[in-house]
Design a protein around this motif. Structure first.
Motif, PDB file in Angstrom:
ATOM      1  N   GLU A  63       0.834  -1.196   0.000  1.00 23.42           N
ATOM      2  CA  GLU A  63       0.000   0.000   0.000  1.00 23.42           C
ATOM      3  C   GLU A  63       0.871   1.248   0.000  1.00 23.42           C
ATOM      4  O   GLU A  63       1.755   1.394   0.842  1.00 23.42           O
ATOM      5  N   VAL A  90      -2.316   0.028  -4.439  1.00 24.81           N
ATOM      6  CA  VAL A  90      -1.774  -1.205  -3.881  1.00 24.81           C
ATOM      7  C   VAL A  90      -1.147  -1.977  -5.031  1.00 24.81           C
ATOM      8  O   VAL A  90      -1.842  -2.401  -5.961  1.00 24.81           O
ATOM      9  N   ASP A  95      -4.651   6.367  -3.072  1.00 23.22           N
ATOM     10  CA  ASP A  95      -4.140   5.144  -2.458  1.00 23.22           C
ATOM     11  C   ASP A  95      -4.047   4.064  -3.523  1.00 23.22           C
ATOM     12  O   ASP A  95      -5.033   3.769  -4.204  1.00 23.22           O
TER      13      ASP A  95
END
Length: 191
Positions: free
Chosen positions: A47, A56, A54
């Motif tokens: 992450e 990942v 955000d």
């Protein structure tokens, strides 16, 4: 701060689409046919925050396809494909793909490069160091400032690998490439 789909398993483990900013989702989905039956390790994804979003990225992928799959992709998708392959289980593949992306001045490329600097494969670390001048100082500095816990974890990981595998060869920290890389990154973060 935009909400992140943290409850989504694909998000937590990392996938092609979660590895890139939302404005690249369609291009990321276009990589599925090339990546074919790639699978991800069960390790949670990595992450990070890039450009206020955000993301990942996969921790590791198992892709038995041809690295040359990028030849049938557009320039941008080719870079995205190489980014994903930097998460490959084979260190030789990771190093070859690193060479393809390390000088690309896109903020979403940065976490793929920085992730490799915390690894134990000396040749990958040497490749990173050989290309330090090609790194965009603003992009890398911003990424490190936006991800202090991640950066610290990567640095700790590098130190752990040095301690386990390389301390007997490089007794002084300044002689080990990993310490030099992270010192350079700290300078970039300070601006």
């Amino acid at each position: 701060m935009p909400s992140s789909p943290a409850s989504n398993l694909a998000f937590r483990t990392g996938s092609i689409t979660t590895a890139f900013p939302s404005d690249l989702t369609l291009r990321a989905e276009g990589l599925h046919p090339i990546l074919g039956s790639s699978s991800q390790a069960t390790h949670p994804g990595i992450e990070v925050r890039v450009g206020g979003e955000d993301l990942v990225i996969p921790y590791r992928i198992h892709h038995e396809g041809n690295e040359q799959g990028c030849l049938q992709l557009s320039g941008l998708q080719s870079v995205m494909y190489s980014c994903i392959l930097t998460r490959h289980h084979d260190g030789h593949v990771r190093q070859r793909q690193l060479r393809q992306i390390i000088s690309v001045p896109e903020p979403w490329v940065v976490p793929f490069v920085v992730q490799l600097t915390g690894e134990y494969v000396m040749e990958i670390l040497d490749t990173c160091e050989a290309h330090l001048q090609a790194l965009d100082p603003e992009l890398y500095g911003a990424f490190i400032r936006d991800n202090p816990k991640y950066f610290k974890a990567q640095q700790d990981r590098m130190i752990s690998y040095w301690d386990c595998y390389y301390r007997h060869l490089y007794k002084h920290r300044q002689d080990y490439v990993g310490f030099r890389l992270f010192e350079h990154f700290r300078k970039l973060a300070k601006g």
